[in-house]
Motif scaffolding. Structure first.
Motif, PDB file in Angstrom:
ATOM      1  N   VAL A 129       0.852  -1.189   0.000  1.00 15.26           N
ATOM      2  CA  VAL A 129       0.000   0.000   0.000  1.00 15.26           C
ATOM      3  C   VAL A 129       0.891   1.243   0.000  1.00 15.26           C
ATOM      4  O   VAL A 129       1.804   1.363   0.823  1.00 15.26           O
ATOM      5  CB  VAL A 129      -0.920   0.008   1.245  1.00 15.26           C
ATOM      6  N   ASP A 130       0.630   2.159  -0.921  1.00 21.92           N
ATOM      7  CA  ASP A 130       1.485   3.351  -1.009  1.00 21.92           C
ATOM      8  C   ASP A 130       1.219   4.280   0.173  1.00 21.92           C
ATOM      9  O   ASP A 130       0.179   4.216   0.840  1.00 21.92           O
ATOM     10  CB  ASP A 130       1.236   4.088  -2.328  1.00 21.92           C
ATOM     11  N   ALA A 131       2.171   5.175   0.430  1.00 21.68           N
ATOM     12  CA  ALA A 131       2.138   6.031   1.622  1.00 21.68           C
ATOM     13  C   ALA A 131       0.882   6.903   1.693  1.00 21.68           C
ATOM     14  O   ALA A 131       0.388   7.204   2.781  1.00 21.68           O
ATOM     15  CB  ALA A 131       3.393   6.909   1.650  1.00 21.68           C
ATOM     16  N   VAL A 132       0.351   7.294   0.542  1.00 27.65           N
ATOM     17  CA  VAL A 132      -0.822   8.173   0.518  1.00 27.65           C
ATOM     18  C   VAL A 132      -2.035   7.500   1.144  1.00 27.65           C
ATOM     19  O   VAL A 132      -2.881   8.158   1.766  1.00 27.65           O
ATOM     20  CB  VAL A 132      -1.132   8.590  -0.943  1.00 27.65           C
ATOM     21  N   HIS A 133      -2.121   6.175   1.018  1.00 24.30           N
ATOM     22  CA  HIS A 133      -3.313   5.448   1.446  1.00 24.30           C
ATOM     23  C   HIS A 133      -3.137   4.680   2.759  1.00 24.30           C
ATOM     24  O   HIS A 133      -4.109   4.092   3.246  1.00 24.30           O
ATOM     25  CB  HIS A 133      -3.743   4.453   0.361  1.00 24.30           C
ATOM     26  N   VAL A 134      -1.936   4.664   3.326  1.00 24.35           N
ATOM     27  CA  VAL A 134      -1.647   3.782   4.469  1.00 24.35           C
ATOM     28  C   VAL A 134      -2.572   4.042   5.652  1.00 24.35           C
ATOM     29  O   VAL A 134      -3.201   3.110   6.190  1.00 24.35           O
ATOM     30  CB  VAL A 134      -0.171   3.921   4.906  1.00 24.35           C
ATOM     31  N   ASP A 135      -2.673   5.280   6.093  1.00 22.60           N
ATOM     32  CA  ASP A 135      -3.469   5.583   7.297  1.00 22.60           C
ATOM     33  C   ASP A 135      -4.940   5.210   7.114  1.00 22.60           C
ATOM     34  O   ASP A 135      -5.561   4.613   8.007  1.00 22.60           O
ATOM     35  CB  ASP A 135      -3.340   7.065   7.645  1.00 22.60           C
ATOM     36  N   ARG A 136      -5.488   5.558   5.978  1.00 18.62           N
ATOM     37  CA  ARG A 136      -6.908   5.248   5.736  1.00 18.62           C
ATOM     38  C   ARG A 136      -7.129   3.744   5.598  1.00 18.62           C
ATOM     39  O   ARG A 136      -8.157   3.214   6.029  1.00 18.62           O
ATOM     40  CB  ARG A 136      -7.400   5.991   4.493  1.00 18.62           C
ATOM     41  N   PHE A 137      -6.168   3.044   5.004  1.00 20.04           N
ATOM     42  CA  PHE A 137      -6.268   1.593   4.868  1.00 20.04           C
ATOM     43  C   PHE A 137      -6.274   0.921   6.246  1.00 20.04           C
ATOM     44  O   PHE A 137      -7.062  -0.010   6.492  1.00 20.04           O
ATOM     45  CB  PHE A 137      -5.106   1.073   4.018  1.00 20.04           C
ATOM     46  N   ILE A 138      -5.412   1.389   7.150  1.00 18.01           N
ATOM     47  CA  ILE A 138      -5.379   0.833   8.513  1.00 18.01           C
ATOM     48  C   ILE A 138      -6.691   1.094   9.240  1.00 18.01           C
ATOM     49  O   ILE A 138      -7.212   0.226   9.951  1.00 18.01           O
ATOM     50  CB  ILE A 138      -4.181   1.420   9.292  1.00 18.01           C
ATOM     51  N   ASP A 139      -7.249   2.288   9.062  1.00 19.48           N
ATOM     52  CA  ASP A 139      -8.542   2.596   9.699  1.00 19.48           C
ATOM     53  C   ASP A 139      -9.638   1.643   9.216  1.00 19.48           C
ATOM     54  O   ASP A 139     -10.458   1.149  10.009  1.00 19.48           O
ATOM     55  CB  ASP A 139      -8.941   4.043   9.389  1.00 19.48           C
ATOM     56  N   ILE A 140      -9.654   1.372   7.912  1.00 15.31           N
ATOM     57  CA  ILE A 140     -10.651   0.442   7.370  1.00 15.31           C
ATOM     58  C   ILE A 140     -10.470  -0.948   7.979  1.00 15.31           C
ATOM     59  O   ILE A 140     -11.447  -1.630   8.332  1.00 15.31           O
ATOM     60  CB  ILE A 140     -10.559   0.364   5.837  1.00 15.31           C
TER      61      ILE A 140
END
Length: 511
Positions: free
Chosen positions: A116-127
């Protein structure tokens, strides 16, 4: 019993078919609004739900609960049912907690593994965290759903399924117009699933209260019996899952979210079509369990024979049409973005075509563990072929190698699987092989003619697509009715009409 089976089959097919169409409509909305990568991230998180990759670890809780309740409707020992469901509920809670904790703690590592690229990491973890919380409800819901199926209340299940899907699609379309972030789509999906699960809980509780079934401490024989059934189902699901819902996860490991989005789009239509058709048999398990409990071997055998011959007669032509017309379908559905991959979407339809011959047999023989164990062994052979071919071609075809491996694995093992079911049902090999061979010849000749015709007919609208496919299907059905079915098989149609009150009594008397 048979009338209820037919009613439940019709309800399941219509309701889930409508829900499946809604689900297909929303895919291009997501891809065009947020992109293939974002769609791939959403797909990855859904793999960690009981309806996704985690289905291979659910111990068959829903199926076992269905058998428990269906058999109780014959032997009437509801005290025993309460103890059996207590055991299954305890197993589901432990499984839910283990799964949820693993996803929550493993979320940071999954972002690395899935590239997962850095732009999406935080939102991916939240999901992933919200997915873990949802599983606390969704895993025990497998037992609740199995209980409702055991009572054959498919109208309630399909109504809740259609309503939740309609809410998901409507809210997703709203999100696409409101310019919100892509993770909102994932949260909407989780919320609708949880709401549906709670509705099913209410239905299951009401049905059990009506029968005065109460939870109680299970005995050692109950634990041993249910554990054995659950382990057999786990074995089959693990083998089947590796060649099914686990594949997008492997694609993500090897190639990242974009490849997951491409792979899921290529197989989505075939997978949804397979699920819709499987609903023709979804109402069969409680009926098969009750017949087995009664010892009605003749009716049991008849159901199996009809499943091996008549189910493919109806379901194979639509799959064949979709495979041949896949370039036109891809263009109309997704557009030019993935049009170069249309061949692989067509190839993916071979997989559900193979499963049509096994669908009813796999359901009814869940009640007979020795046949189930034999079928699991053959699925293991299919897994080995899939793994070997996929590994050998992954450097050439990337994510599409998994489709190629599954197609050849399904085709090569299918004769042994059909043979196992034929012997278990004591069907005469000569007449059976003649029917299957004639059926295959009709489909092959029709498919070749359709492929040739598609080169000359411009199919550039849904209306034209539907007319061409419908013509092919009707021609195939008529040919099979006269060339494949014998008098016993044809007698099923007026019998169904009489059972459902569709044939006038006067007409029946004259006949």
């Amino acid at each position: 019993m048979i009338k209820r089976l037919i009613q439940n089959t019709v309800i399941s097919t219509v309701a889930f078919g409508a829900a499946a169409i809604l689900g297909l409509i929303v895919i291009p909305v997501i891809i065009r609004t947020w992109g293939v990568t974002e769609f791939g991230l959403i797909v990855i998180t859904r793999l960690l739900l009981p309806s996704g990759m985690m289905a291979v670890l659910d111990f068959g809780l829903s199926e076992v609960a269905t058998q428990v309740v269906a058999r109780a409707r014959e032997h009437r020992d509801w005290d025993r049912v309460g103890r059996q469901l207590s055991f299954l509920t305890a197993v589901s809670i432990l499984l839910a907690l283990a799964l949820s904790v693993s996803i929550w703690l493993g979320a940071p590592y999954l972002t690395v593994i899935m590239k997962v690229d850095a732009v999406h990491v935080d939102r991916f973890i939240d999901i992933l965290h919200y997915t873990a919380l949802a599983n606390v409800v969704l895993v025990p819901a497998l037992v609740w759903e199995g209980t409702v199926k055991g009572f054959e209340r498919y109208n309630l299940l399909r109504l809740s399924e259609f309503t939740s899907t309609l809410a998901y699609v409507g809210l997703t379309v709203w999100a696409s117009t409101a310019a919100v972030s892509f993770e909102i789509v994932a949260y909407i999906y989780l919320a609708t699933l949880v709401a549906r699960a709670l509705a099913v809980l209410v239905a299951a509780t009401a049905a059990l209260i009506k029968k005065r079934a109460k939870f109680g401490a299970w005995t050692a024989p109950i634990r041993r019996e249910l554990s054995y059934r659950c382990l057999l189902l786990l074995q089959g699901k693990l083998i089947g899952g590796i060649t099914g819902p686990i594949q997008p996860f492997l694609v993500g490991l090897l190639f990242g979210p974009t490849a997951v989005g491409i792979y899921d789009t290529l197989v989505r239509l075939a997978r949804v079509s397979k699920i819709v058709v499987s609903l023709l048999t979804s109402a069969l398990l409680p009926v098969a369990s009750r017949l087995d409990e009664r010892g009605s071997s003749t009716t049991f055998q008849r159901l199996g024979e009809l499943g091996l011959i008549m189910l493919p007669m109806f379901t194979m032509p639509p799959f064949a049409a979709a495979a041949i017309l896949s370039p036109e379908i891809m263009q109309l559905w997704i557009g030019p973005l993935l049009a170069p991959y249309a061949f692989w979407m067509g190839l993916s339809f071979v997989i559900p075509m193979c499963t049509q011959y096994l669908a009813i047999g796999n359901i009814i023989f869940l009640t007979r563990t020795e046949i189930q164990a034999r079928l699991n062994l053959l699925m293991g052979m299919q897994l080995l072929i899939w793994a070997g071919l996929s590994a050998a071609t992954v450097s050439v075809f990337a994510e599409r190698a998994f489709i190629l491996g599954q197609v050849f694995g399904s085709l090569l093992v299918l004769p042994w699987q059909i043979g196992t079911l034929r012997r278990a049902l004591n069907l005469k090999p000569e007449s059976f092989l003649k029917a299957i061979g004639t059926q295959a010849a009709i489909l092959m000749i029709g498919s070749i003619l359709l492929w040739i015709s598609a080169r000359y007919i411009r199919v550039d609208s849904l209306v034209k697509l539907a007319l061409v496919a419908a013509t092919f299907c009707l021609t195939s059905w008529v040919a099979q009715y006269f060339l494949v079915l014998d008098e016993r098989h044809r007698a099923v149609f007026p019998a169904i009409g009489r059972l459902m009150g569709l044939t006038p009594k006067k007409q029946l008397t004259e006949r």
